[in-house]
Scaffold this active site. Sequence first.
Site, PDB file in Angstrom:
ATOM      1  N   LEU A  18       0.828  -1.207   0.000  1.00 22.88           N
ATOM      2  CA  LEU A  18       0.000   0.000   0.000  1.00 22.88           C
ATOM      3  C   LEU A  18       0.868   1.266   0.000  1.00 22.88           C
ATOM      4  O   LEU A  18       0.354   2.365  -0.125  1.00 22.88           O
ATOM      5  CB  LEU A  18      -0.909   0.032   1.238  1.00 22.88           C
ATOM      6  CG  LEU A  18      -2.132  -0.876   1.202  1.00 22.88           C
ATOM      7  CD1 LEU A  18      -2.915  -0.747   2.503  1.00 22.88           C
ATOM      8  CD2 LEU A  18      -3.030  -0.523   0.020  1.00 22.88           C
ATOM      9  N   GLY A  19       2.162   1.069   0.154  1.00 26.07           N
ATOM     10  CA  GLY A  19       3.041   2.242   0.155  1.00 26.07           C
ATOM     11  C   GLY A  19       3.316   2.786   1.545  1.00 26.07           C
ATOM     12  O   GLY A  19       3.316   3.993   1.765  1.00 26.07           O
ATOM     13  N   GLU A 145       8.667   2.268  10.598  1.00 22.76           N
ATOM     14  CA  GLU A 145       7.739   1.548   9.735  1.00 22.76           C
ATOM     15  C   GLU A 145       7.853   0.052  10.034  1.00 22.76           C
ATOM     16  O   GLU A 145       8.945  -0.511  10.022  1.00 22.76           O
ATOM     17  CB  GLU A 145       8.126   1.823   8.273  1.00 22.76           C
ATOM     18  CG  GLU A 145       7.268   1.100   7.285  1.00 22.76           C
ATOM     19  CD  GLU A 145       7.826   1.164   5.862  1.00 22.76           C
ATOM     20  OE1 GLU A 145       8.707   2.006   5.564  1.00 22.76           O
ATOM     21  OE2 GLU A 145       7.389   0.333   5.046  1.00 22.76           O
ATOM     22  N   THR A 196     -11.025  -2.287   6.451  1.00 26.45           N
ATOM     23  CA  THR A 196     -10.323  -1.393   7.385  1.00 26.45           C
ATOM     24  C   THR A 196     -10.773  -1.670   8.815  1.00 26.45           C
ATOM     25  O   THR A 196      -9.949  -1.765   9.741  1.00 26.45           O
ATOM     26  CB  THR A 196     -10.599   0.085   7.004  1.00 26.45           C
ATOM     27  OG1 THR A 196     -10.017   0.306   5.727  1.00 26.45           O
ATOM     28  CG2 THR A 196     -10.012   1.057   8.007  1.00 26.45           C
ATOM     29  N   VAL A 246      -2.558   9.072  -6.252  1.00 27.76           N
ATOM     30  CA  VAL A 246      -1.998  10.239  -6.941  1.00 27.76           C
ATOM     31  C   VAL A 246      -1.110   9.773  -8.085  1.00 27.76           C
ATOM     32  O   VAL A 246      -0.664   8.626  -8.116  1.00 27.76           O
ATOM     33  CB  VAL A 246      -1.177  11.145  -5.980  1.00 27.76           C
ATOM     34  CG1 VAL A 246      -2.080  12.061  -5.198  1.00 27.76           C
ATOM     35  CG2 VAL A 246      -0.295  10.318  -5.050  1.00 27.76           C
ATOM     36  N   CYS A 385      28.138   0.242 -12.266  1.00 22.81           N
ATOM     37  CA  CYS A 385      28.702  -0.990 -11.702  1.00 22.81           C
ATOM     38  C   CYS A 385      28.883  -2.052 -12.781  1.00 22.81           C
ATOM     39  O   CYS A 385      29.824  -1.968 -13.560  1.00 22.81           O
ATOM     40  CB  CYS A 385      27.835  -1.448 -10.524  1.00 22.81           C
ATOM     41  SG  CYS A 385      28.777  -2.452  -9.363  1.00 22.81           S
ATOM     42  N   GLY A 387      27.401  -2.140 -15.399  1.00 24.52           N
ATOM     43  CA  GLY A 387      27.361  -1.348 -16.634  1.00 24.52           C
ATOM     44  C   GLY A 387      28.746  -0.866 -17.023  1.00 24.52           C
ATOM     45  O   GLY A 387      29.135  -0.908 -18.191  1.00 24.52           O
ATOM     46  N   GLN A 389      31.504  -2.358 -16.041  1.00 20.55           N
ATOM     47  CA  GLN A 389      32.286  -3.557 -16.344  1.00 20.55           C
ATOM     48  C   GLN A 389      32.009  -4.021 -17.777  1.00 20.55           C
ATOM     49  O   GLN A 389      32.927  -4.390 -18.514  1.00 20.55           O
ATOM     50  CB  GLN A 389      31.971  -4.652 -15.314  1.00 20.55           C
ATOM     51  CG  GLN A 389      32.337  -4.214 -13.889  1.00 20.55           C
ATOM     52  CD  GLN A 389      31.972  -5.239 -12.811  1.00 20.55           C
ATOM     53  OE1 GLN A 389      31.329  -6.238 -13.072  1.00 20.55           O
ATOM     54  NE2 GLN A 389      32.383  -4.962 -11.585  1.00 20.55           N
ATOM     55  N   HIS A 511      27.381   3.306  -7.235  1.00 20.55           N
ATOM     56  CA  HIS A 511      25.944   3.455  -7.533  1.00 20.55           C
ATOM     57  C   HIS A 511      25.481   4.879  -7.250  1.00 20.55           C
ATOM     58  O   HIS A 511      25.004   5.170  -6.146  1.00 20.55           O
ATOM     59  CB  HIS A 511      25.139   2.460  -6.688  1.00 20.55           C
ATOM     60  CG  HIS A 511      25.311   1.041  -7.123  1.00 20.55           C
ATOM     61  ND1 HIS A 511      24.500   0.455  -8.076  1.00 20.55           N
ATOM     62  CD2 HIS A 511      26.225   0.117  -6.775  1.00 20.55           C
ATOM     63  CE1 HIS A 511      24.898  -0.789  -8.272  1.00 20.55           C
ATOM     64  NE2 HIS A 511      25.946  -1.023  -7.495  1.00 20.55           N
ATOM     65  N   GLU A 513      22.880   6.349  -8.142  1.00 19.22           N
ATOM     66  CA  GLU A 513      21.426   6.448  -7.916  1.00 19.22           C
ATOM     67  C   GLU A 513      21.059   6.447  -6.435  1.00 19.22           C
ATOM     68  O   GLU A 513      19.976   6.889  -6.057  1.00 19.22           O
ATOM     69  CB  GLU A 513      20.693   5.311  -8.653  1.00 19.22           C
ATOM     70  CG  GLU A 513      20.836   3.896  -8.067  1.00 19.22           C
ATOM     71  CD  GLU A 513      22.073   3.149  -8.536  1.00 19.22           C
ATOM     72  OE1 GLU A 513      23.033   3.806  -8.983  1.00 19.22           O
ATOM     73  OE2 GLU A 513      22.102   1.896  -8.441  1.00 19.22           O
TER      74      GLU A 513
HETATM   75  N1  GLN Z   1      28.520  -8.503 -10.520  1.00 21.32           N
HETATM   76  C1  GLN Z   1      29.414  -7.394 -10.490  1.00 21.32           C
HETATM   77  C2  GLN Z   1      30.348  -7.459  -9.295  1.00 21.32           C
HETATM   78  O1  GLN Z   1      30.083  -8.142  -8.337  1.00 21.32           O
HETATM   79  C3  GLN Z   1      28.667  -6.071 -10.496  1.00 21.32           C
HETATM   80  C4  GLN Z   1      27.878  -5.805  -9.252  1.00 21.32           C
HETATM   81  C5  GLN Z   1      26.899  -4.685  -9.405  1.00 21.32           C
HETATM   82  O2  GLN Z   1      26.568  -4.292 -10.516  1.00 21.32           O
HETATM   83  N2  GLN Z   1      26.370  -4.177  -8.309  1.00 21.32           N
HETATM   84  O3  GLN Z   1      31.353  -6.808  -9.282  1.00 21.32           O
END
Ligand code: GLN
Length: 551
Positions: A18-19, A145, A196, A246, A385, A387, A389, A511, A513
């Site tokens: 439900l978020g 939570e 509910t 929303v 990551c 990506g 490689q 990462h 993100e």
């Molecule tokens: N499998 C790769 C590694 O272990 C990349 C890991 C990842 O993309 N988080 O290095």
Amino acid sequence: MKTNSKYIFITGGVVSSLGKGIASASIGRLLIARSYRVTCMKLDPYINVDPGTMSPFQHGEVYVTDDGAETDLDLGHYERFIHTSMGRRNNATTGQIYYSVITRERRGDYLGKTVQVIPHITDEIKRRILAVGEGEEKFDVVLIEVGGTVGDIESQPFLEAIRQFGLEKPREDVMYIHLTLVPFIKSSGEIKTKPTQHSVMKLREIGLQPDMLLCRTENTLSKEARDKIALFCSLRPEMVISARDVESIYEVPVLYEEDGVGDKIVSRLGLKAKEPDLTGWVNFVRKVKEPSAYIRIAICGKYTNLHDSYKSIVESFVHAGVENDARVELKWLNADKMNEENIDQHLRDVSGLLIPGGFGERGIEGKIAAIQFAREKGLPFLGICLGLQCAVIEFSRNVCDMPEANSTEFNPSTPDPVIDLMETQVKVVQKGGTMRLGQYRCDIKAGTHMAAAYKTLTISERHRHRYEFNNSYRDSLESSGLQISGVNPETNLVEAVELVDHPWFVGVQFHPELKSRVLSAHPLFRDFVKACLNFKNERQQLQGEELDEDR
Ligand code: GLN
């Protein structure tokens, strides 16, 4: 147990998904908007010690914190909404709770006693909650939570612990909020409040009386419906909130604020009433909903039918889109189905390519074909990551004349292991929590896309991997045009690569993100989206026609 922090517990009922994470993060934002210091915590009822060993298909994304904990993806929502860095202590699982109690039992800490769920497990849960609220950093409010749905066997000890917690604190220091669903039944044309009522009944059976209900509904609840729910669930009607559906999750705090949720919580907790400032947030939501431009970016991975596996990436594109006044539409490509022959069909209608992180051999060749296309056609590329490689493998094979170049993760006997297991990983046999995890420093080379994006030459970013760029290939790859634009100063590990002769082609071992926030998009995502918009505009000028990305 004396503390100045206030505690809000958020439980969920009727159905899962439900978020609760978004609800918790949104309440956090309302308190931050009133200048309160807030942090969040997630209690997860599963027995795994952390989600690090679960498949993304089971659990969605594993969110890594600065201190290297592998945590639930809801911690990502908390960081994005309240801009406070989470850490290991902000996520506790049944696995961790039992692990500590059993370790203590073996050490003899409970000699002579029978170790039981009540009080030993519940005490450990309460101890962990207090450790967040009474740690070194001071918070006015801690939002906790509780994962799972009320009625689940596995969440019982958590509910019992939070019940006890409420009794041990002054009444105005603890508040319980319950998130439920009020479904609309099409055939009879009515909403139904019974689920509910039953969910609250379940809570009350175990001694928990919610102070506020957040009712997920398709449309705003009528006064009659709210009154009825209030009567049956023993609440005042103003504490029954319509949490209507929303378009964007970022609207949720605005919606709650309109219903007075912020003031009601502040008053219930005996905090000083303050005027909220949500101006920036409201502007952000307006930009999310009314962008000036559209752009389509391909994301090519293995778990593309479960978008939760890439939660932080999806949200990073929302943040970066706003900073470029554009909406990013993601085209999800299954790497398994892609090869050199069909790659043009898959990528001809996109203005950028992102290859996210991942594990295992499946889909690797498809990703490499996609990267080759991006490199050759000048299509903006961001590799994260795995990506990065794959980009290094592609470059080694197709530019540096090493046709069998590979990562030893996919081919342990490759003659050219351009990506190889980190030295520190060679002897590691345990799977849980043993990758290179958490925040590491990276020095950036001046004059690169990385430097342009970050506007500084020292950064730190979060990692989760076992393999790395093999430094014995560094010189030959660099002399062929693969620039090393980021390096870890302590270990000399390559953290970022980019192409010299390309409009925007960047691969990072970390990462990014995980550190993108509302109103503070990650610099790499921001510049990647900008490069994609430039690519689209140039292509449009060349073709002199409307692209089907414009809708
Ligand atoms: N499998 C790769 C590694 O272990 C990349 C890991 C990842 O993309 N988080 O290095």
